[in-house]
Design a protein around this motif. Structure first.
Motif, PDB file in Angstrom:
ATOM      1  N   ILE A  61       0.837  -1.205   0.000  1.00  0.00           N
ATOM      2  CA  ILE A  61       0.000   0.000   0.000  1.00  0.00           C
ATOM      3  C   ILE A  61       0.868   1.250   0.000  1.00  0.00           C
ATOM      4  O   ILE A  61       0.588   2.206  -0.745  1.00  0.00           O
ATOM      5  N   ASP A  62       1.939   1.266   0.792  1.00  0.00           N
ATOM      6  CA  ASP A  62       2.830   2.431   0.819  1.00  0.00           C
ATOM      7  C   ASP A  62       3.459   2.684  -0.548  1.00  0.00           C
ATOM      8  O   ASP A  62       3.606   3.831  -0.971  1.00  0.00           O
ATOM      9  N   CYS A  63       3.827   1.619  -1.227  1.00  0.00           N
ATOM     10  CA  CYS A  63       4.432   1.750  -2.557  1.00  0.00           C
ATOM     11  C   CYS A  63       3.431   2.305  -3.567  1.00  0.00           C
ATOM     12  O   CYS A  63       3.776   3.166  -4.381  1.00  0.00           O
ATOM     13  N   ILE A  64       2.206   1.843  -3.510  1.00  0.00           N
ATOM     14  CA  ILE A  64       1.175   2.291  -4.458  1.00  0.00           C
ATOM     15  C   ILE A  64       0.681   3.687  -4.110  1.00  0.00           C
ATOM     16  O   ILE A  64       0.512   4.532  -4.986  1.00  0.00           O
ATOM     17  N   ALA A  65       0.444   3.951  -2.829  1.00  0.00           N
ATOM     18  CA  ALA A  65      -0.112   5.242  -2.396  1.00  0.00           C
ATOM     19  C   ALA A  65       0.925   6.357  -2.436  1.00  0.00           C
ATOM     20  O   ALA A  65       0.574   7.527  -2.585  1.00  0.00           O
ATOM     21  N   ARG A  66       2.170   6.024  -2.265  1.00  0.00           N
ATOM     22  CA  ARG A  66       3.272   6.989  -2.299  1.00  0.00           C
ATOM     23  C   ARG A  66       3.024   8.212  -1.417  1.00  0.00           C
ATOM     24  O   ARG A  66       3.165   9.355  -1.843  1.00  0.00           O
ATOM     25  N   HIS A  77      -5.520   3.688  -7.803  1.00  0.00           N
ATOM     26  CA  HIS A  77      -4.718   3.244  -6.658  1.00  0.00           C
ATOM     27  C   HIS A  77      -5.360   2.019  -5.999  1.00  0.00           C
ATOM     28  O   HIS A  77      -4.682   1.033  -5.712  1.00  0.00           O
ATOM     29  N   PHE A  78      -6.666   2.108  -5.767  1.00  0.00           N
ATOM     30  CA  PHE A  78      -7.367   1.006  -5.108  1.00  0.00           C
ATOM     31  C   PHE A  78      -7.417  -0.233  -5.997  1.00  0.00           C
ATOM     32  O   PHE A  78      -7.336  -1.359  -5.504  1.00  0.00           O
ATOM     33  N   ASP A  79      -7.537  -0.039  -7.313  1.00  0.00           N
ATOM     34  CA  ASP A  79      -7.495  -1.182  -8.233  1.00  0.00           C
ATOM     35  C   ASP A  79      -6.147  -1.892  -8.139  1.00  0.00           C
ATOM     36  O   ASP A  79      -6.078  -3.119  -8.137  1.00  0.00           O
ATOM     37  N   ARG A  80      -5.082  -1.119  -8.067  1.00  0.00           N
ATOM     38  CA  ARG A  80      -3.747  -1.713  -7.946  1.00  0.00           C
ATOM     39  C   ARG A  80      -3.583  -2.431  -6.604  1.00  0.00           C
ATOM     40  O   ARG A  80      -3.005  -3.520  -6.547  1.00  0.00           O
ATOM     41  N   ILE A  81      -4.082  -1.812  -5.552  1.00  0.00           N
ATOM     42  CA  ILE A  81      -4.011  -2.445  -4.225  1.00  0.00           C
ATOM     43  C   ILE A  81      -4.790  -3.752  -4.231  1.00  0.00           C
ATOM     44  O   ILE A  81      -4.297  -4.786  -3.784  1.00  0.00           O
ATOM     45  N   ARG A  82      -5.997  -3.711  -4.751  1.00  0.00           N
ATOM     46  CA  ARG A  82      -6.831  -4.918  -4.801  1.00  0.00           C
ATOM     47  C   ARG A  82      -6.246  -5.960  -5.748  1.00  0.00           C
ATOM     48  O   ARG A  82      -6.441  -7.154  -5.564  1.00  0.00           O
ATOM     49  N   VAL A  88     -10.357  -5.647   1.714  1.00  0.00           N
ATOM     50  CA  VAL A  88     -10.884  -4.370   2.193  1.00  0.00           C
ATOM     51  C   VAL A  88     -10.555  -4.177   3.670  1.00  0.00           C
ATOM     52  O   VAL A  88     -10.166  -3.088   4.096  1.00  0.00           O
ATOM     53  N   GLY A  89     -10.689  -5.226   4.450  1.00  0.00           N
ATOM     54  CA  GLY A  89     -10.373  -5.150   5.879  1.00  0.00           C
ATOM     55  C   GLY A  89      -8.917  -4.787   6.133  1.00  0.00           C
ATOM     56  O   GLY A  89      -8.603  -4.032   7.049  1.00  0.00           O
ATOM     57  N   GLU A  90      -8.028  -5.303   5.299  1.00  0.00           N
ATOM     58  CA  GLU A  90      -6.610  -4.981   5.444  1.00  0.00           C
ATOM     59  C   GLU A  90      -6.334  -3.522   5.066  1.00  0.00           C
ATOM     60  O   GLU A  90      -5.508  -2.864   5.685  1.00  0.00           O
ATOM     61  N   ILE A  91      -7.045  -3.038   4.064  1.00  0.00           N
ATOM     62  CA  ILE A  91      -6.919  -1.621   3.685  1.00  0.00           C
ATOM     63  C   ILE A  91      -7.392  -0.752   4.848  1.00  0.00           C
ATOM     64  O   ILE A  91      -6.756   0.247   5.194  1.00  0.00           O
TER      65      ILE A  91
END
Length: 115
Positions: A61-66, A77-82, A88-91
């Motif tokens: 998440i840190d890498c994607i959210a920057r 961003h959320f598509d990449r995370i998913r 969702v709970g982990e997010i």
């Protein structure tokens, strides 16, 4: 970061228990003790896996959210995370929010569909 300190200590305990199990299996009438040690070993392994998963989720998440805050993230961003199979709970845990708030935001952005 507490998570990284769990891993080496946990691994050391796992190795100790495996050594004890190996020694006990060479002796007669130790089935119950071996069973108890195996349960303890499996519990430690689960704890280690959970810690590794939390580290993976945080790093991904840190890498994607920057460095962006939750409200500043877009659907991409959320598509990449998913896409990394992060639930969702982990997010929600990562951003210190309720799962309901995350679901509402993802639904609003069209990342997840309404039921």
């Amino acid at each position: 970061m507490i998570q990284t300190s769990i891993l080496p200590d946990n691994k050391r305990k796992q190795i100790e228990i495996m050594h004890q199990i190996t020694l006990l299996q060479q002796q007669p009438r130790t089935k119950k003790k071996v069973s108890e040690l195996r349960k303890k070993l499996y519990k430690l392994m689960d704890k280690r896996d959970e810690a590794k998963r939390r580290i993976f989720v945080t790093n991904t998440i840190d890498c994607i959210a920057r460095g962006l805050d939750f409200d500043d993230l877009f659907s991409i961003h959320f598509d990449r995370i998913r896409g990394h199979e992060i639930a969702v709970g982990e997010i929600a845990v990562h951003f210190d929010m309720s799962k309901k708030t995350v679901v509402e935001r993802l639904t609003k952005l069209g990342v997840i569909k309404k039921n």
